[in-house]
Write an enzyme that holds these catalytic residues in place. Sequence first.
Site, PDB file in Angstrom:
ATOM      1  N   HIS A 139      31.171  49.345  16.434  1.00 17.69           N
ATOM      2  CA  HIS A 139      29.980  49.259  17.290  1.00 17.69           C
ATOM      3  C   HIS A 139      28.846  48.522  16.588  1.00 17.69           C
ATOM      4  O   HIS A 139      28.282  47.569  17.121  1.00 17.69           O
ATOM      5  CB  HIS A 139      29.538  50.670  17.694  1.00 17.69           C
ATOM      6  N   PHE A 140      28.514  48.950  15.361  1.00 24.18           N
ATOM      7  CA  PHE A 140      27.346  48.278  14.763  1.00 24.18           C
ATOM      8  C   PHE A 140      27.675  46.904  14.182  1.00 24.18           C
ATOM      9  O   PHE A 140      26.771  46.138  13.893  1.00 24.18           O
ATOM     10  CB  PHE A 140      26.558  49.188  13.809  1.00 24.18           C
ATOM     11  N   HIS A 141      28.974  46.595  14.090  1.00 30.17           N
ATOM     12  CA  HIS A 141      29.275  45.197  13.761  1.00 30.17           C
ATOM     13  C   HIS A 141      29.115  44.295  14.988  1.00 30.17           C
ATOM     14  O   HIS A 141      28.968  43.078  14.842  1.00 30.17           O
ATOM     15  CB  HIS A 141      30.674  45.072  13.149  1.00 30.17           C
TER      16      HIS A 141
ATOM     17  N   ARG B 206      35.956  56.450   9.631  1.00 24.88           N
ATOM     18  CA  ARG B 206      35.189  55.361   9.036  1.00 24.88           C
ATOM     19  C   ARG B 206      34.956  55.740   7.568  1.00 24.88           C
ATOM     20  O   ARG B 206      35.335  56.818   7.138  1.00 24.88           O
ATOM     21  CB  ARG B 206      33.866  55.156   9.772  1.00 24.88           C
ATOM     22  N   ARG B 207      34.350  54.865   6.843  1.00 22.68           N
ATOM     23  CA  ARG B 207      33.896  55.059   5.459  1.00 22.68           C
ATOM     24  C   ARG B 207      35.021  55.161   4.432  1.00 22.68           C
ATOM     25  O   ARG B 207      34.834  54.771   3.297  1.00 22.68           O
ATOM     26  CB  ARG B 207      33.045  56.334   5.306  1.00 22.68           C
TER      27      ARG B 207
ATOM     28  N   TYR C 274      16.428  49.255  15.880  1.00 19.35           N
ATOM     29  CA  TYR C 274      15.521  48.471  16.729  1.00 19.35           C
ATOM     30  C   TYR C 274      14.653  47.532  15.919  1.00 19.35           C
ATOM     31  O   TYR C 274      14.232  46.489  16.423  1.00 19.35           O
ATOM     32  CB  TYR C 274      14.726  49.402  17.653  1.00 19.35           C
TER      33      TYR C 274
ATOM     34  N   HIS D 213      17.605  55.464  13.344  1.00 18.83           N
ATOM     35  CA  HIS D 213      17.761  54.827  14.654  1.00 18.83           C
ATOM     36  C   HIS D 213      16.729  53.738  14.917  1.00 18.83           C
ATOM     37  O   HIS D 213      17.092  52.640  15.322  1.00 18.83           O
ATOM     38  CB  HIS D 213      17.823  55.832  15.794  1.00 18.83           C
TER      39      HIS D 213
END
Lengths: 563, 45
Positions: free
Chosen positions: A384-386, A449-450, A237, A233
């Site tokens: 989301h993380f894209h 996913r994956r 950041y 996580h």
Amino acid sequence: MAIPKLDVFENNSRLPLPIEKKEANLYMSFIYVAFISLFIGGLMGLLQVLVRSGSFTLPWGIGYYQILTLHGVVLALVLTTFFILGFQYALMGKTVGMSAKQRKVSWLAFWVMTIGTAMTAATILVGKASVLYTFYAPLKAHPAFYIGLALVVVGSWIAGFVNWRQLYVWKKDHPGEKSPLLAFMVTINMIMWFIASIGVAVAVLVQFIPWSLGYAETINVLVSRTLFWYFGHPLVYFWLLPAYMAWYAIIPKIIGGKIFSDSLARLSFVLFLFFSIPVGFHHQLTEPGIDPTWKFIQVVLTFMVVIPSLMTAFSMFATFEITGRKKGFGGLFGWLKHLPWKDVRFLAPFIGMLAFIPGGAGGIINASHQMNAVVHNTIWVTGHFHLTVATTVILTFFGITYWLVPHLTGRTLTKEVNRLGIIQTFVWTIGMTIMSGAMHIQGLLGAPRRSAYSDYGGSEQAVEWGAYQMAQAIGGTILFIGITLMVYIFIKLTFFSPKGEEEFPIAEEEENAPATPMWLENWKLWVAITVALILFAYTIPFVDIIQNSPPGSPPFDWPIGNS
Amino acid sequence: MKSGERNYSGSNREPSLKGTLISVGVLGLVIVISWFAVFALFISR
């Protein structure tokens, strides 16, 4: 007690410092690796979306999970880390300076990281490490994969030590002065990175390497995953804070304004340091071996990150509005008109900021336990993380590239490249809206996913997903066009743009800005609070995990072709 | 001296941040609406 603010740069012969050719070569070396990674990783991404559309098969026996691992490792770990270190070095060089000795040690960091990257990438390419970038046990990669990753982390620590030394030397030469804002931010980010990456280093050195070499028969899967997310996580950041450095301290200069509040910027970075690390359990909400009470506590700590995030959003809007009003634009939103929409150094990061609104909202959903049950392990998370790393962070990094690369190579950002950059930004935005949007919706419909393409035995639910997978293929193809364009722009800025001097934009404070309080520089206190929060959030559940673990797992190397 | 006084009074005047207030309000709404939308999905399943 307060320290007087620094004189504005124009009146201060010390700042910003010139960057020597030798320094520029060092910073550029990091950025070269980042752009090579962008192209390789992007190509892998294109292949993935094509495979998942169901209308393309990989040639020459290349495996889907091989390219998926390469995509994740090369983009999420290599591109980001190399770009960030190159950028942060440039910020340090510009604000606090770099000695010849520090430069030499930094080259060591670069080579350790580059050798590690080459080892890891080669192991994945030969099909011996198709374990994805999270390398969850008990899937076992070839030891070279883990050793390479460890070298990347160790190299980045060396870079962090140099950054701290740079600020320490500057502070000794400038007693009683507050550190330059950007140097303060880099120092915070490297403290966070160091504390967080200890987790992954322990997992790799103590668990994975002995196990993959055959010295240990089994591995404690839950401990390894917990150590990974203790790191995983704050990794997010570590990507995001350099983008925030640009938003807080560089974008105001580009739009002709001033820093909204030096104290607010520093305080938000301190809060990110506190609340980025003791929160890894929100990635493990469906993990059965962790006490729900501690999951709840870490979710609460996760939600604390909303505070500095909203402080950042407020600060950005306020910078835009105050600058616009000073330029004479009235009305509620008249100030939007003054923003330099045709300047790619602003436009690309601005779209990155916009993407963080749905990105942040999605993050809050992911971290809420019930909602996590809806989206966990679905392709929503990939969507989301894209948005967060592959739009907010990357578009800001592209925005930085347009001025940083020509500044370092002694060239200029021409009108033509600026125009190409604007086209690139739009191509990226369109491609990502289609791809990430489709991933979000398909995830809510339950798609995993994956996984590689499957029709899941012709199940009705999987039929629903087909159109979204096709949309992802279209979005991904547009994104690959965007990557090709960006690599072209990078080559142009590095080797072919006209010689000249490109500005290194560093924003200043308002002339009547209040002084920054002295306590914001209390490094020992910030580190102590960070460590205390980590010990509070992790000690009891971690002891519980170790004491009550099921038997460790032997390696599973045959499913990935590593037997 | 006179311009110095103007500067002084200017430094005490808070800039208007109405647009910022509305913008962060909209941002907050986006977060809350998205959260409840997915929560509704959770409840309905």
